[in-house]
Every structure is written in structure tokens, then in C-alpha cells.
Design an enzyme around this catalytic site. Structure first.
Site, PDB file in Angstrom:
ATOM      1  N   ILE A  40      25.017  -6.744 -48.592  1.00  0.00           N
ATOM      2  CA  ILE A  40      23.839  -7.641 -47.994  1.00  0.00           C
ATOM      3  C   ILE A  40      23.188  -7.255 -46.793  1.00  0.00           C
ATOM      4  O   ILE A  40      22.028  -7.385 -46.781  1.00  0.00           O
ATOM      5  CB  ILE A  40      24.907  -8.905 -47.610  1.00  0.00           C
ATOM      6  CG1 ILE A  40      25.319  -9.709 -48.589  1.00  0.00           C
ATOM      7  CG2 ILE A  40      24.015 -10.026 -46.599  1.00  0.00           C
ATOM      8  CD1 ILE A  40      26.340 -10.850 -48.536  1.00  0.00           C
TER       9      ILE A  40
ATOM     10  N   ASP B 108      17.212  -6.487 -49.047  1.00  0.00           N
ATOM     11  CA  ASP B 108      16.418  -7.447 -48.449  1.00  0.00           C
ATOM     12  C   ASP B 108      16.623  -9.100 -48.695  1.00  0.00           C
ATOM     13  O   ASP B 108      15.634  -9.747 -48.537  1.00  0.00           O
ATOM     14  CB  ASP B 108      14.869  -6.801 -48.864  1.00  0.00           C
ATOM     15  CG  ASP B 108      14.634  -5.427 -48.632  1.00  0.00           C
ATOM     16  OD1 ASP B 108      14.899  -5.034 -47.592  1.00  0.00           O
ATOM     17  OD2 ASP B 108      14.197  -4.898 -49.583  1.00  0.00           O
TER      18      ASP B 108
ATOM     19  N   SER C  93      15.448 -14.478 -49.272  1.00  0.00           N
ATOM     20  CA  SER C  93      14.399 -13.450 -49.478  1.00  0.00           C
ATOM     21  C   SER C  93      14.146 -13.082 -48.189  1.00  0.00           C
ATOM     22  O   SER C  93      13.088 -13.798 -47.782  1.00  0.00           O
ATOM     23  CB  SER C  93      13.646 -13.666 -50.673  1.00  0.00           C
ATOM     24  OG  SER C  93      12.865 -12.666 -50.873  1.00  0.00           O
ATOM     25  N   ARG C  94      14.211 -11.900 -47.498  1.00  0.00           N
ATOM     26  CA  ARG C  94      13.703 -11.527 -46.415  1.00  0.00           C
ATOM     27  C   ARG C  94      12.245 -10.955 -46.585  1.00  0.00           C
ATOM     28  O   ARG C  94      11.470 -11.055 -45.612  1.00  0.00           O
ATOM     29  CB  ARG C  94      14.580 -10.630 -45.709  1.00  0.00           C
ATOM     30  CG  ARG C  94      15.726 -11.164 -45.116  1.00  0.00           C
ATOM     31  CD  ARG C  94      16.609 -10.011 -44.279  1.00  0.00           C
ATOM     32  NE  ARG C  94      17.455  -9.180 -45.169  1.00  0.00           N
ATOM     33  CZ  ARG C  94      18.801 -10.057 -45.290  1.00  0.00           C
ATOM     34  NH1 ARG C  94      19.183 -11.107 -44.992  1.00  0.00           N
ATOM     35  NH2 ARG C  94      19.901  -9.193 -45.982  1.00  0.00           N
ATOM     36  N   VAL C  95      11.893 -10.712 -47.755  1.00  0.00           N
ATOM     37  CA  VAL C  95      10.473 -10.516 -47.992  1.00  0.00           C
ATOM     38  C   VAL C  95       9.582 -12.031 -48.156  1.00  0.00           C
ATOM     39  O   VAL C  95       8.579 -12.256 -47.563  1.00  0.00           O
ATOM     40  CB  VAL C  95      10.095  -9.683 -49.006  1.00  0.00           C
ATOM     41  CG1 VAL C  95       8.544  -9.560 -49.525  1.00  0.00           C
ATOM     42  CG2 VAL C  95      10.677  -8.199 -48.952  1.00  0.00           C
TER      43      VAL C  95
END
Ligand code: ATP
Ligand code: MG
Length: 510
Positions: free
Chosen positions: A341, A345, A370-372
Site C-alpha cells: 500500500i 499509488d 487513487s492518489r493520481v
């Protein structure tokens, strides 16, 4: 032709130096160097001799058994074997190959099922390819990387809308056993048939029957033509299983270097960690937390660091990684899941409770991220995902409490009603991928309350009918959505208008 006598005269001084260096290092370049097997364990061997063997070097045993150097101890070498079915014993000869572990790469691999060193597993004959890449390669430099901005459409509504994945992103798929992890990854691969994305599916520690099922689905849908399957199955040696994801990444990197977009699925890295633990313990590396060797984080970090989106000057290719991790009793804070984790991303969390209730795919939106995020989402989604997320999360919060209360006010009842329809809409069967246009149309409709008047059991049916009509009647709007343009207010009005007309027609028909 070069006149060597002349050259020698001209450069006699430098050549003298070179001759001296070669003389001094003669034992190192002696390819006849030979070692002896001291002892053989489960998938590993200890060797004496070969004083100049390098770490990760491929060694040759009798009967074409191969292995690679894993431990370089003072008086012996720990070697990991690559073939379970070729017996070797103490006293057998071992020779150096002077090369590291590598894998064939190239166009010829598309449509093939191979093991991590390129041996065919599909009965279609040897893989004949011009190039081989080492399985361990350095990750692209930071300066060569570009921000992730192009979406990778999975065709799965809940993921594309609420946990979007971009090309070059590393997105973890995490969940207990039998929660649909492989299905999500497989549907994503199958959805790339028309997108031009090359896919590599890497099976690690899976049963042969499970791998056969995946290959069968790829064949049936034709997705195999743009796909390479790399298999280190459960009955392979731990060394072969361990090398599978690295080999798969090297195969993907070849296509990335050609400027293509690549998707690599690692199914699954828990088994990969277990294989690494097994071979490390057998070769007496010191165990750390949960008996994994201390560098287990680095093992996964150096693998996933190779996923990236390259700058246009570097060819503009990308490598998206979808590692899969199996948890036990939903414990995402166990050692390997937390490692992954933190490396990736974002994650798609699949919940066993949802799976049991039939809410499929069992994505728990609250625990997925979703960090993007929206940066890699088509513009048309942006106007619908906000209200969609809000409606869904409010509903999930309320749903728990609403069970205990019989008297609900109108606003709560309306939130529940909308949420149920959103949930119905987000349900999707295996192999039922939806394109961008169908998804956006459905989301516009549900967030504008078009489905509120229908029974939630009929939402799927109405959705199909409705998206078909909108596609017929508003081709320009559909084209704009597919081209990545934002939805204009009049587009939304037109879609909602058609939906309402359809609703009225259905009512009258009843
Ligand atoms: P394992 O832990 O064994 O690897 P998994 O988490 O990869 O399992 P899958 O093999 O993908 O899970 O799915 C388990 C079962 O659930 C399969 O029979 C699959 O067909 C079914 N399934 C998964 N997703 C869906 C879905 N969206 N709709 C209907 N059935 C599904
Ligand atoms: Mg699976």
C-alpha cells in the site's frame, strides 16, 4: 581490415598495459571454471567452487537444469534452481554461464504463454525472438518520467468513475481470497483490446487450473493477441516463481521502449513474497518480521518502481502496474499489504461482505483510493463523479442506521432511494465492460435522478435501453465524450431530456 601488427606498433604501450591486465585477471575470464553440488534442498542447492561466480549469475547443472546465484558465502554458493522436474544430486558438476537471468522480449511474444525464462508453456513451440532483456533492470530515472495524465479504462464503472487508474500508475488490487481480484484485473486486460495497450499477465504461485482459466478467457475474447502471459505457477520452484514478476516487467519494458502503453498484472504478490521467504529461509538468510527476509520491501519496491510514464522525449511509453495482494480476514495492516500500500499509488479494496451480498464487483469505495485520481480521468467524468461519490457515500452511511428505524424523513428516504440506484448501476458482471460513453451517460442519468422513479431491480434494464437510445440520438455528444471533452450544460440537459422522455414512455406502456 585492421592491420594488427601496425596497430600493435602504434599503440604498443597501451597494448602492453592491456596484456598485463588480461594476464592478471586470467582466472576470472576462464569459462571452464567448474563447481560441485554439495547438497540439494527443495528448489535450492549449495555449491562449492566457482570462486568468481557473480550474484544473480545463471549456472548450468547436468541435464539442462538451471539455477542462479542467490547467496555468495565465504566457502560456498547458495543457488536457486529453476526446474523442479530435473533431479540433481550431491557431487554433480556446475558450470558458470557468465550471464545473468534473462528473458526473451519482442513482438514474437504476443499471444504466448511462457515461463519466466522464456520456455513455452502453450505447446506452440519455442519462442524465437531477437532480443533478451535481463529480468532485473534499473528503473527509469526521475528526470525521464512524465506525470500520469492519460486514463487506463478498465471498463468497470465503479473503478473508472470513483477510483480511476492512469497509464503509468501503480494501483494495488487488494482483498481476501475469492473476492474477485483476478476478475477485475482480467476484465481490465480484456478491455484493452481496442485501446492498443499491450498487456502482460503474470501468474505467481497460482494453481495451473486457475492459470488455464485466465488463458482460456484471454483466448475466448481475443485479448491474447495483444497479451503475454508469464507463469511461475504453484508447483514451480520458489526461484522460478520469484523471478516471474521481474521477467514480466522486462517484457513490458521492451514495449514501453517502443513508445507503447503497457499494462502488467502481477497475480499475486503475496505468493511472490512467500516464494522469496521460502528460498531465503532454505538458504539460511536471516528471517525478520513474519519470517520474511529484511529486504522484502526492497524486493517489491524495486519491481514497482519500474512502472512509469515516460516523457515524450524518451518515447512517451508507459508501464502501468496492477499488483494483486491477498489479505487474510481483511487484515490490510499485515506486513506485506502495508508494504505494498505504501509503495503503490492507490488501492482498489475488494470486500468479502459485499461479495457475499452479491454487490459485484465487490469494490469498497470508502476504502479504495487513487492518489493520481481525477488527473488521469477523461474530462466528461469530472462533472459526474463528484455527485456520484457523494450520493453513494451518504447512502452507505445512512443504510446502516436506516435498518433500525422505521420512521424516516423524506430527505433520508430520497438519499436511500438514490443510493440504491447508484449501487445497482455500479454492479457489473464479469466480462460486461462498459465504454466511456455508456458509463458517462448512465452516471449523468443517475445523478440527475432519472432512475429514482424506477424499481431498483429494473435499473440495469433501463440503463441498457437508455444508453442505446442516447447513442443513437446524440452522436455528437457521444463523440465529444469519447474525445475527452467536458460535458456542456446543454449536453447534460439533452441526455436527461431523453431519459425523462423514455421514462414517460415506459410509464405509459405500463
Ligand atoms: P483467489 O483468491 O482464488 O485468487 P480471486 O479473488 O482472484 O480469487 P476471482 O477468481 O476473480 O477471485 O473470482 C472468484 C469468483 O467470483 C469467480 O468464480 C468469478 O467468476 C466470480 N466473480 C468475480 N467477480 C464477479 C462479478 N463482478 N460478477 C459475477 N461474478 C464474479
Ligand atoms: Mg485470483
Amino acid at each position: 581490415m585492421i592491420d594488427s601488427v601496425n596497430l600493435k606498433q602504434r599503440f604498443s604501450k597501451s597494448l602492453d598495459v592491456i596484456d598485463r591486465i588480461v594476464e592478471e585477471h586470467k582466472p576470472i575470464v576462464d569459462s571452464r571454471e567448474m563447481g560441485t553440488v554439495l547438497h540439494v534442498g527443495r528448489g535450492v542447492a549449495e555449491i562449492s567452487g566457482l570462486p568468481t561466480a557473480r550474484n544473480d549469475e545463471l549456472l548450468r547443472f547436468p541435464n539442462s537444469q538451471l539455477g542462479y546465484v542467490f547467496n555468495l558465502d565465504l566457502d560456498s554458493i547458495g543457488c536457486v534452481l529453476l526446474d523442479n522436474n530435473i533431479p540433481i544430486g550431491a557431487g554433480d558438476e556446475v558450470r558458470r554461464t557468465h550471464r545473468g537471468l534473462d528473458v526473451p522480449v519482442g513482438q514474437e511474444l504476443l499471444g504466448r504463454v511462457i515461463d519466466p525464462v522464456g520456455r513455452p508453456l502453450d505447446g506452440k513451440g519455442d519462442v524465437v525472438s531477437l532480443y533478451r532483456f535481463p529480468i532485473e533492470r534499473p528503473a527509469p530515472a526521475i528526470m525521464d518520467r512524465a506525470p500520469v495524465s492519460v486514463p487506463l479504462q478498465t471498463g468497470i464503472k465503479v473503478i473508472d468513475a470513483l477510483v480511476p487508474i492512469g497509464r503509468g500508475q501503480r494501483q494495488l488490487i487488494v482483498g481476501d481470497r475469492q473476492t474477485g481480484k483476478t476478475s477485475v484485473a482480467l476484465d481490465t486486460i480484456i478491455n484493452q483490446r481496442t485501446s492498443g495497450v499491450v498487456c502482460v499477465y503474470c501468474a505467481i504461485g497460482q494453481r495451473s487450473s486457475a492459470v488455464a482459466g485466465v488463458v482460456e478467457s484471454l483466448n475466448r475474447t481475443g485479448a491474447i493477441n495483444d497479451c503475454v502471459v508469464v507463469v511461475g505457477q504453484s508447483d514451480a520452484t520458489p526461484g522460478l516463481q520469484f523471478s516471474a514478476p521481474y521477467a514480466a516487467t522486462s517484457i513490458g519494458e521492451y514495449f514501453m521502449a517502443q513508445g507503447r502503453d503497457v499494462l502488467v498484472v502481477y497475480d499475486e504478490l503475496t505468493a511472490h513474497a512467500r516464494a522469496y521467504r521460502e528460498m531465503s529461509l532454505l538458504l539460511r538468510r536471516p528471517p525478520g518480521r513474519e519470517a520474511y527476509p529484511g529486504d522484502i520491501f526492497y524486493v517489491h519496491a524495486r519491481l514497482l518502481e519500474r512502472a512509469t510514464c515516460l516523457k515524450a522525449e524518451e518515447g512517451g511509453g508507459s508501464l502501468t502496474a496492477l499488483p494483486i495482494i491477498e489479505t487474510e480476514s481483511q487484515n490490510v495492516s499485515a506486513y506485506i499489504p502495508t508494504n505494498l500500500i505504501s509503495i503503490t499509488d492507490g488501492q482498489v479494496y475488494l470486500s468479502p461482505e459485499r461479495f457475499r451480498k452479491g454487490i459485484l464487483p465487490a469494490v469498497d469505495v470508502g476504502r479504495s483510493v487513487s492518489r493520481v485520481g481525477g488527473k488521469a480521468q477523461l474530462a466528461a467524468y469530472r462533472s459526474v463523479t463528484g455527485p456520484l461519490r457523494l450520493a453513494y457515500s451518504q447512502f452507505e452511511e445512512l443504510e446502516k442506521f436506516a435498518r433500525f428505524s422505521s420512521q424516516l424523513d423524506d430527505a433520508t428516504r430520497q438519499t436511500l432511494r438514490r443510493g440504491q440506484r447508484v449501487r445497482e448501476l455500479l454492479k457489473q458482471n464479469v466480462g460486461d465492460a462498459r465504454d466511456v460513453v455508456e458509463q458517462v451517460i448512465a452516471f449523468v442519468a443517475v445523478t440527475h435522478g432519472v432512475f429514482d422513479d424506477f424499481e431498483h431491480g429494473s435499473v440495469k434494464q433501463v440503463e441498457t435501453q437508455f444508453t442505446t437510445v442516447v447513442k443513437q440520438e446524440l452522436p455528437d455528444v457521444c463523440r465529444r465524450i469519447a474525445d475527452g471533452n467536458s460535458l456542456l450544460k446543454e449536453d447534460v440537459d439533452a441526455i436527461v431530456g431523453i431519459a425523462r422522455d423514455l421514462g414517460t414512455t415506459r410509464e405509459e406502456a405500463r
